[in-house]
Design a protein around this motif. Structure first.
Motif, mmCIF file in Angstrom:
data_model
loop_
_atom_site.group_PDB
_atom_site.id
_atom_site.type_symbol
_atom_site.label_atom_id
_atom_site.label_comp_id
_atom_site.label_asym_id
_atom_site.label_seq_id
_atom_site.Cartn_x
_atom_site.Cartn_y
_atom_site.Cartn_z
ATOM 1 N N LYS A 1 0.653 -1.075 0.518
ATOM 2 C CA LYS A 1 -0.100 -0.072 -0.495
ATOM 3 C C LYS A 1 1.076 1.224 -0.173
ATOM 4 O O LYS A 1 1.688 0.966 0.783
ATOM 5 N N TYR A 2 0.640 2.156 -0.492
ATOM 6 C CA TYR A 2 0.445 3.534 -0.318
ATOM 7 C C TYR A 2 0.003 4.785 0.147
ATOM 8 O O TYR A 2 -1.357 4.793 -1.262
ATOM 9 N N THR A 3 -0.266 5.532 0.971
ATOM 10 C CA THR A 3 -1.230 6.339 0.597
ATOM 11 C C THR A 3 -0.689 8.361 0.683
ATOM 12 O O THR A 3 0.511 8.504 1.075
ATOM 13 N N SER A 4 -1.544 8.637 0.124
ATOM 14 C CA SER A 4 -1.353 10.314 -0.146
ATOM 15 C C SER A 4 -2.675 10.763 0.024
ATOM 16 O O SER A 4 -3.361 10.568 -0.444
ATOM 17 N N GLY A 5 -2.627 11.606 1.171
ATOM 18 C CA GLY A 5 -3.809 12.448 1.460
ATOM 19 C C GLY A 5 -5.202 11.249 1.593
ATOM 20 O O GLY A 5 -4.398 10.452 2.490
ATOM 21 N N LYS B 1 -5.685 8.786 -0.112
ATOM 22 C CA LYS B 1 -5.717 8.047 -1.296
ATOM 23 C C LYS B 1 -5.158 7.374 -1.475
ATOM 24 O O LYS B 1 -3.747 7.254 -0.592
ATOM 25 N N THR B 2 -5.805 5.994 -1.287
ATOM 26 C CA THR B 2 -4.974 4.855 -0.983
ATOM 27 C C THR B 2 -4.089 3.829 -2.720
ATOM 28 O O THR B 2 -5.151 3.427 -2.691
ATOM 29 N N PHE B 3 -3.547 3.815 -2.568
ATOM 30 C CA PHE B 3 -2.908 2.705 -4.035
ATOM 31 C C PHE B 3 -2.727 1.321 -3.404
ATOM 32 O O PHE B 3 -0.980 1.155 -2.363
ATOM 33 N N TYR C 1 -4.163 -4.358 -9.248
ATOM 34 C CA TYR C 1 -3.797 -2.500 -8.294
ATOM 35 C C TYR C 1 -5.431 -2.052 -8.481
ATOM 36 O O TYR C 1 -6.476 -2.510 -9.084
ATOM 37 N N LYS C 2 -5.599 -1.053 -7.489
ATOM 38 C CA LYS C 2 -6.212 0.020 -7.380
ATOM 39 C C LYS C 2 -6.419 0.811 -6.402
ATOM 40 O O LYS C 2 -5.342 1.147 -5.962
ATOM 41 N N MET C 3 -6.994 1.295 -6.648
ATOM 42 C CA MET C 3 -6.781 3.453 -5.979
ATOM 43 C C MET C 3 -8.150 3.320 -5.341
ATOM 44 O O MET C 3 -9.172 3.562 -5.804
ATOM 45 N N GLN D 1 -15.576 3.932 2.506
ATOM 46 C CA GLN D 1 -14.653 3.871 1.420
ATOM 47 C C GLN D 1 -14.831 3.119 -0.143
ATOM 48 O O GLN D 1 -16.365 3.319 -0.149
ATOM 49 N N GLN D 2 -13.996 3.843 -1.412
ATOM 50 C CA GLN D 2 -14.940 3.276 -2.635
ATOM 51 C C GLN D 2 -13.664 3.427 -3.565
ATOM 52 O O GLN D 2 -12.648 4.388 -3.635
ATOM 53 N N ILE D 3 -13.887 2.201 -3.884
ATOM 54 C CA ILE D 3 -12.958 2.339 -5.580
ATOM 55 C C ILE D 3 -13.029 3.624 -6.721
ATOM 56 O O ILE D 3 -13.459 3.691 -6.896
#
Length: 205
Positions: free
Chosen positions: A58-62, A64-66, A97-99, A108-110
């Motif tokens: 995982k990577y989170t910015s603000g 949003k999580t990738f 992958y998904k954002m 939560q929303q894809i």
């Protein structure tokens, strides 16, 4: 009864060994394909270099999580152009992958995902990541950014080269995810941009 079982086990393994001429190290000998081989070789993940990459990252910015999920596909067969005989077998790393917005919350929303249908077909992408590992803690391969414009195209979507390098001694485990332009994109003259992150640090769950 035990003796009968042992004989059957031995016979089964003997037949299997006849079908595959030898196990080859996918890391040091993945270029020495012999076409057409007398018996198909198995380019296997002998030293389990794939293992550190498998799982969820995982990577989170603000807000949003990738999220990247990787798994091992074992003994995938590669056939000749007519699809009649197997040329070789190989272990691979596949993935999706998904954002996600507001990951892990009730809201939560894809925002987008690679688990969509291929083009205008009714067949879903089984994987959009195709990779392997030639040295410990380093993954190389390519991926398809299936959410680029034109979205869900009838043609192949934007392809990029992927590297993923695990940071030595990191705890929790982190890895540098890097996506670069493929030759097809550079030579096409098309000004497509990647939708997915291309230069981030992922953390393993």
């Amino acid at each position: 009864m035990k003796q009968i079982f042992f004989i059957l086990f031995l016979a089964t393994n003997t037949i299997f060994a006849q079908q595959i001429s030898e196990y080859k190290n996918i890391y040091s000998d993945n270029k020495s394909f012999d076409f057409p081989p007398a018996n198909p070789k198995y380019y296997k993940d002998l030293y389990h270099y794939f293992d550190p990459f498998l799982g969820t990252w995982k990577y989170t910015s603000g807000n949003k999580t990738f999220v990247v999920t990787l798994w091992k596909d074992e003994m995938r067969s590669y056939k000749d152009s007519e699809g009649l005989s197997v040329k070789f077998y190989s272990d691979n790393i596949y993935g999706h992958y998904k954002m996600v917005q507001d990951f892990g919350t009730l809201n939560q929303q894809i925002l987008y995902t690679s688990e969509i249908n291929i083009g205008v077909s009714s067949t879903q992408w089984t994987t959009v990541i195709f990779a392997s590992s030639t040295i410990p803690n380093k993954l190389n391969g390519h991926l398809f950014d299936v959410n680029t414009e034109p979205a869900n195209s009838v043609y192949w979507p934007l392809r990029g080269f992927l590297t993923m390098t695990i940071d030595s001694g990191s705890n929790p485990v982190t890895a540098h995810w890097k996506v670069t332009d493929s030759e097809e994109r550079l030579s096409s003259g098309k000004n497509y941009n990647f939708v997915i992150p291309t230069d981030i640090i992922l953390t393993k769950e």
